[in-house]
Design a protein around this motif. Sequence first.
Motif, PDB file in Angstrom:
ATOM      1  N   GLN A 330       0.837  -1.203   0.000  1.00  0.00           N
ATOM      2  CA  GLN A 330       0.000   0.000   0.000  1.00  0.00           C
ATOM      3  C   GLN A 330       0.875   1.256   0.000  1.00  0.00           C
ATOM      4  O   GLN A 330       0.594   2.227  -0.717  1.00  0.00           O
ATOM      5  N   LEU A 331       1.951   1.239   0.794  1.00  0.00           N
ATOM      6  CA  LEU A 331       2.861   2.380   0.799  1.00  0.00           C
ATOM      7  C   LEU A 331       3.571   2.549  -0.544  1.00  0.00           C
ATOM      8  O   LEU A 331       3.851   3.663  -0.980  1.00  0.00           O
ATOM      9  N   GLN A 332       3.850   1.410  -1.211  1.00  0.00           N
ATOM     10  CA  GLN A 332       4.467   1.494  -2.525  1.00  0.00           C
ATOM     11  C   GLN A 332       3.528   2.155  -3.534  1.00  0.00           C
ATOM     12  O   GLN A 332       3.972   2.927  -4.403  1.00  0.00           O
ATOM     13  N   PHE A 333       2.246   1.860  -3.422  1.00  0.00           N
ATOM     14  CA  PHE A 333       1.277   2.540  -4.284  1.00  0.00           C
ATOM     15  C   PHE A 333       1.276   4.043  -4.004  1.00  0.00           C
ATOM     16  O   PHE A 333       1.174   4.858  -4.922  1.00  0.00           O
ATOM     17  N   GLU A 334       1.374   4.405  -2.724  1.00  0.00           N
ATOM     18  CA  GLU A 334       1.419   5.823  -2.385  1.00  0.00           C
ATOM     19  C   GLU A 334       2.680   6.484  -2.961  1.00  0.00           C
ATOM     20  O   GLU A 334       2.619   7.609  -3.489  1.00  0.00           O
ATOM     21  N   ALA A 335       3.808   5.772  -2.858  1.00  0.00           N
ATOM     22  CA  ALA A 335       5.045   6.313  -3.429  1.00  0.00           C
ATOM     23  C   ALA A 335       4.939   6.422  -4.946  1.00  0.00           C
ATOM     24  O   ALA A 335       5.430   7.389  -5.548  1.00  0.00           O
ATOM     25  N   LEU A 336       4.275   5.440  -5.563  1.00  0.00           N
ATOM     26  CA  LEU A 336       4.098   5.477  -7.017  1.00  0.00           C
ATOM     27  C   LEU A 336       3.256   6.680  -7.434  1.00  0.00           C
ATOM     28  O   LEU A 336       3.586   7.381  -8.397  1.00  0.00           O
ATOM     29  N   LEU A 337       2.181   6.930  -6.712  1.00  0.00           N
ATOM     30  CA  LEU A 337       1.330   8.070  -7.041  1.00  0.00           C
ATOM     31  C   LEU A 337       2.046   9.392  -6.766  1.00  0.00           C
ATOM     32  O   LEU A 337       1.875  10.363  -7.505  1.00  0.00           O
ATOM     33  N   LEU A 338       2.841   9.418  -5.688  1.00  0.00           N
ATOM     34  CA  LEU A 338       3.627  10.619  -5.393  1.00  0.00           C
ATOM     35  C   LEU A 338       4.614  10.899  -6.523  1.00  0.00           C
ATOM     36  O   LEU A 338       4.755  12.041  -6.979  1.00  0.00           O
ATOM     37  N   TRP A 339       5.281   9.839  -6.995  1.00  0.00           N
ATOM     38  CA  TRP A 339       6.216   9.997  -8.122  1.00  0.00           C
ATOM     39  C   TRP A 339       5.482  10.455  -9.382  1.00  0.00           C
ATOM     40  O   TRP A 339       5.963  11.323 -10.106  1.00  0.00           O
ATOM     41  N   ALA A 340       4.320   9.847  -9.654  1.00  0.00           N
ATOM     42  CA  ALA A 340       3.577  10.210 -10.862  1.00  0.00           C
ATOM     43  C   ALA A 340       3.168  11.681 -10.825  1.00  0.00           C
ATOM     44  O   ALA A 340       3.252  12.385 -11.843  1.00  0.00           O
ATOM     45  N   LEU A 341       2.735  12.160  -9.654  1.00  0.00           N
ATOM     46  CA  LEU A 341       2.355  13.570  -9.523  1.00  0.00           C
ATOM     47  C   LEU A 341       3.556  14.472  -9.802  1.00  0.00           C
ATOM     48  O   LEU A 341       3.463  15.443 -10.557  1.00  0.00           O
ATOM     49  N   GLY A 342       4.709  14.149  -9.190  1.00  0.00           N
ATOM     50  CA  GLY A 342       5.909  14.951  -9.419  1.00  0.00           C
ATOM     51  C   GLY A 342       6.389  14.879 -10.861  1.00  0.00           C
ATOM     52  O   GLY A 342       6.818  15.890 -11.434  1.00  0.00           O
ATOM     53  N   ALA A 343       6.298  13.675 -11.474  1.00  0.00           N
ATOM     54  CA  ALA A 343       6.750  13.525 -12.858  1.00  0.00           C
ATOM     55  C   ALA A 343       5.888  14.323 -13.817  1.00  0.00           C
ATOM     56  O   ALA A 343       6.386  14.966 -14.738  1.00  0.00           O
ATOM     57  N   VAL A 344       4.572  14.294 -13.605  1.00  0.00           N
ATOM     58  CA  VAL A 344       3.673  15.054 -14.479  1.00  0.00           C
ATOM     59  C   VAL A 344       3.966  16.548 -14.369  1.00  0.00           C
ATOM     60  O   VAL A 344       4.045  17.259 -15.383  1.00  0.00           O
ATOM     61  N   VAL A 345       4.140  17.030 -13.145  1.00  0.00           N
ATOM     62  CA  VAL A 345       4.431  18.454 -12.960  1.00  0.00           C
ATOM     63  C   VAL A 345       5.787  18.806 -13.571  1.00  0.00           C
ATOM     64  O   VAL A 345       5.926  19.808 -14.297  1.00  0.00           O
ATOM     65  N   GLY A 346       6.812  17.986 -13.307  1.00  0.00           N
ATOM     66  CA  GLY A 346       8.157  18.276 -13.811  1.00  0.00           C
ATOM     67  C   GLY A 346       8.227  18.256 -15.329  1.00  0.00           C
ATOM     68  O   GLY A 346       8.779  19.171 -15.945  1.00  0.00           O
ATOM     69  N   VAL A 347       7.649  17.223 -15.958  1.00  0.00           N
ATOM     70  CA  VAL A 347       7.686  17.132 -17.418  1.00  0.00           C
ATOM     71  C   VAL A 347       6.830  18.232 -18.040  1.00  0.00           C
ATOM     72  O   VAL A 347       7.207  18.828 -19.053  1.00  0.00           O
ATOM     73  N   GLY A 348       5.675  18.533 -17.409  1.00  0.00           N
ATOM     74  CA  GLY A 348       4.821  19.587 -17.950  1.00  0.00           C
ATOM     75  C   GLY A 348       5.491  20.952 -17.929  1.00  0.00           C
ATOM     76  O   GLY A 348       5.447  21.693 -18.920  1.00  0.00           O
TER      77      GLY A 348
END
Length: 425
Positions: A330-348
């Motif tokens: 469950q924590l890995q899913f949270e880390a995955l979503l945290l990474w996805a949020l940061g990646a979308v913002v950074g790439v955008g």
Amino acid sequence: MAEISAEVPASRGSAGLRASVLAMAWRNLWRNPRRTWLMAGGIAFAIWMLAFSFALQKGAFDVMADNGARLWLGHAQVQHPDFEDEPLLEHLIADVPRLRRSVEALDGVVAAAPRAEATALVSAGERSFGALVVGVEAASEARWSGLADAVASGGYLDGSGQAFVGAAMARNLGLSVGDEMVMLGTAKAGGVAAAVAEVVGVFSTGSAGLDRSLALIPIADFRAAWNLAPEEAHRLVVVVDDLGEALDTAQAAAAAAAAPLRVLDWHALMPEVKQFIDLKVAGLYFLFAIIAIIVTFSVVNAFLMTLFERTAEFGMLKAIGMRPGGILGQLQFEALLLWALGAVVGVGVTMGLVLWLGAMGMPMPIDPNEVMPGLNMPDRIHPSMGWGLVLAACLTLLAGTQLALLAPAVRLRRLNCVQALRTPE
């Protein structure tokens, strides 16, 4: 039919479970929005730093390599196999017209120009200096060569019996436009090669090597003086639309030739430029590695804080039979979503800046031609997106966020249910 109907609900149940775990992980992220945005911002900053810095440098590197190649050497060259190591007059390409036609027929080729060259003693009056005399097709090279635009006085070659020399050579020999210079060397058969030419132009590139030692004459005059056949030359210089395709283009042409030939791209022709680019990219990777480590430790700290804050929750989950691996998942899913949020913002953010500056250009704080003379660098740099590097940055930080869960994983396995349930929220 019964077997099929039994399998479908199980599949749907598994998919529904994954969806519910993702939904729960997303809600858990926003228990502390400030911390979530700080961690996502750190990930976004690391991606932006690497991707945008590389986009700026890639834009500068592409211009640097292209201008340097177009100044004199070309993007690629086809030569006799031994000419680069031993630039002897006898190391010739035998059938240049046929090779040239095959090169110019390839997609992406802007021009292909033959050259013949030899060292010679050039004289004017009582002064003599050693020089590299190069026979060129002036009409062909004027289409792309930056040397033809680097005229300090006079003009470029436009007929036989002419010479186009570097500013330092003209100064050493006391030459000016309209003067005659004599060239003496060794011909192909071992006799004396002699030519007299009128200086019609003087060039100044800022490169001491070119300005001091280079003299251009029409290739027909060179062949006549050095006893070369009309179809012989030492180099076929290739200019292409895309720097990355230069080597493949020249190799494709050389492969069709009857005799074995050697192909060099701009990496081999301009090793100092390639080394400079590699050094700058290595420094950028090193800086990114430091920032990635800092971001990873920040994520470790964030999830350790999460573990302290949710100790009672995790204790209850263990008490009702959930394994530590399930909680960690469950924590890995949270880390995955945290990474996805940061990646979308950074790439955008990176894409927006690169598109804007790619159209407008970024002014250079200093004149780059003072630092790197001879490359004809512009006063504005247009960034160019490097998607491979963006992907590498995103995957590196994904691995970092997942590895950040190692410390919480150790604490979860040692977690005592009874003590955890007594921990106040």
